[in-house]
Design an enzyme around this catalytic site. Structure first.
Site, PDB file in Angstrom:
ATOM      1  N   HIS A 168       0.815  -1.216   0.000  1.00  0.00           N
ATOM      2  CA  HIS A 168       0.000   0.000   0.000  1.00  0.00           C
ATOM      3  C   HIS A 168       0.851   1.269   0.000  1.00  0.00           C
ATOM      4  O   HIS A 168       0.340   2.350  -0.268  1.00  0.00           O
ATOM      5  CB  HIS A 168      -0.980   0.010   1.184  1.00  0.00           C
ATOM      6  CG  HIS A 168      -0.362   0.240   2.524  1.00  0.00           C
ATOM      7  ND1 HIS A 168      -0.036  -0.798   3.380  1.00  0.00           N
ATOM      8  CD2 HIS A 168      -0.033   1.372   3.180  1.00  0.00           C
ATOM      9  CE1 HIS A 168       0.461  -0.291   4.493  1.00  0.00           C
ATOM     10  NE2 HIS A 168       0.473   1.020   4.399  1.00  0.00           N
ATOM     11  N   ASP A 175       0.105  -7.594   1.342  1.00  0.00           N
ATOM     12  CA  ASP A 175       0.587  -6.222   1.511  1.00  0.00           C
ATOM     13  C   ASP A 175       2.111  -6.149   1.503  1.00  0.00           C
ATOM     14  O   ASP A 175       2.722  -5.412   2.283  1.00  0.00           O
ATOM     15  CB  ASP A 175       0.031  -5.605   2.800  1.00  0.00           C
ATOM     16  CG  ASP A 175       0.047  -4.083   2.770  1.00  0.00           C
ATOM     17  OD1 ASP A 175       0.291  -3.519   1.690  1.00  0.00           O
ATOM     18  OD2 ASP A 175      -0.171  -3.466   3.824  1.00  0.00           O
ATOM     19  N   SER A 215       4.852   2.394   7.790  1.00  0.00           N
ATOM     20  CA  SER A 215       4.570   1.264   6.906  1.00  0.00           C
ATOM     21  C   SER A 215       5.799   0.845   6.117  1.00  0.00           C
ATOM     22  O   SER A 215       6.455   1.661   5.472  1.00  0.00           O
ATOM     23  CB  SER A 215       3.459   1.631   5.916  1.00  0.00           C
ATOM     24  OG  SER A 215       2.209   1.231   6.384  1.00  0.00           O
TER      25      SER A 215
END
Length: 416
Positions: free
Chosen positions: A152, A182, A259
């Site tokens: 993402h 992911d 992230s």
């Protein structure tokens, strides 16, 4: 900016081999959670919500990390400065990833009507473009510039820029990304880069040290510490039913922008990749085990894509109370005799399960000869199966025992 992850009730947008989400009260298998994926700033790089109403070595075929530039293990022991040593050794291999994409606004179809254009011409609005930007983290897994991050973080990006701790900046190329786990791999043109060492995420125990390094909210090279709070958190438990990961939970502080950054053990080895937090909670963060990230990265580097086995069912583990609730619900459309097993709630048309003869209302009792009582066990078995192989199911239907063989297919891209 925020973007909603598809709700688990939609069979075309959800993980079809996960727990069934019910609109009636008996269908609510877990509490409502909001999950924040930890990219920062732009829709495609995270910072969006999921409602839970809902080194790689330089050879792509071998995931053992090249340790030429990797930091040697740090032994915590009684050294009060072990975190400092970890950061000094691993920090240079942690990068910032900036991404951007151009988005064109969509006008209603009525504005494109030729008759309308003829009479109103320039008075009608025109489609406009805007640039969305975001920031995430990553870590270098090979000296020649392979970098692991979250899918993402780079999803839909037109440009990807990788910035090293020493200030060097490179244009990055996305070798591949896998939305179901992911995980993504970015490549930069460089050599002799510092790399991370990889630990064993399969043997983690709650209470072990956890050290996070990343770029939360644009604050580069931020270090936080905590412990491993839990392992094996299923996607359903944390409110991400569209993912296929058993997450590691940590209380090390992570925030949007973290992230794709590494979660380290006390020896300075990467044990997971930071991914998400529960909105409004403190000390509840989630990371993808490095064993999972390595497995996916290997396929992305080799082929640019990942194929996941799937059956095409929605399911939920049975309990006596759930059985009673289903049977007493006139809108459920199901009648259940069993107290235990995994109830098939929906079968996607033309899926491998449908072709094998599975039906809504079937109760799976055994898979490959092993008793199953929860949907996660079935999902894990499917994930570990081989596309085109056979999975043997023993199930109950209308009071009778049936044995079926299902051949898992590749997860369809339109469903993913």
């Amino acid at each position: 900016m925020q973007n909603q992850i598809p709700d688990g009730n939609n069979p075309l947008n959800s993980n079809l081999d996960t727990k069934y989400r019910k609109q009636a009260s008996w269908k609510k298998a877990a509490a409502s959670l909001s999950l924040v994926l930890l990219g920062s700033g732009m829709t495609l790089t995270g910072g969006y919500l999921a409602n839970h109403k809902s080194q790689v070595s330089e050879s792509a075929s071998n995931l053992a990390l090249s340790r030429v530039n990797a930091a040697p293990p740090i032994v915590a022991g009684t050294d009060p400065n072990f975190v400092t040593q970890v950061v000094q050794k691993v920090g240079p291999a942690v990068v910032r990833i900036n991404s951007s994409r151009t988005v064109k606004s969509q006008l209603p179809d009525e504005f494109n009507d030729p008759l309308l254009r003829r009479f109103f011409g320039s008075q009608l609005p025109e489609a406009q473009e805007r640039v969305e930007r975001g920031t995430g983290s990553g870590f270098i897994i090979s000296g020649d510039g392979q970098i692991l991050t979250n899918a993402h973080v780079v999803d839909g990006a037109d440009t990807v820029t990788v910035i090293l701790k020493d200030g060097r900046s490179y244009q990055g190329k996305v070798l591949g990304k896998d939305d179901l786990t992911d995980v993504a791999v970015v490549k930069i043109q460089a050599s002799n880069l510092p790399t991370v060492s990889v630990g064993n995420s399969d043997q983690l125990q709650p209470g072990e040290w956890a050290i996070a390094i990343g770029n939360p909210l644009g604050l580069d090279n931020t270090v936080t510490t905590g412990i491993i709070s839990a392992t094996g958190r299923s996607s359903n438990q944390i409110g991400a039913s569209d993912k296929r990961v058993d997450f590691i939970q940590t209380d090390a502080a992570i925030n949007p922008g973290n992230s794709g950054g590494p979660l380290l053990n006390a020896r300075g080895e990467v044990i997971a990749m930071n991914t998400a937090i529960i909105q409004g909670a403190q000390g509840i963060g989630f990371a993808i085990p490095i064993a999972t990230a390595q497995r996916i990265a290997n396929q992305l580097i080799s082929t640019g894509k990942v194929e996941h086995p799937y059956l095409g069912i929605q399911m939920i583990g049975l309990t006596p109370q759930l059985k009673q609730n289903i049977n007493s619900d006139p809108n459920s459309g199901l009648s259940i005799d069993e107290d235990k097993g995994v109830l098939v709630v929906k079968v996607l048309p033309n899926s491998p399960a449908a072709k094998a003869g599975l039906r809504a209302g079937d109760v799976i009792q055994k898979l490959e000869g092993n008793a199953v009582t929860d949907a996660e066990s079935v999902q894990k078995a499917v994930d570990q199966s081989r596309i085109g192989g056979d999975l043997r199911l023993e199930l109950r239907r209308n009071g009778q025992t049936l044995n079926l063989s299902v051949r898992p297919g590749a997860f369809p891209s339109q469903v993913q």
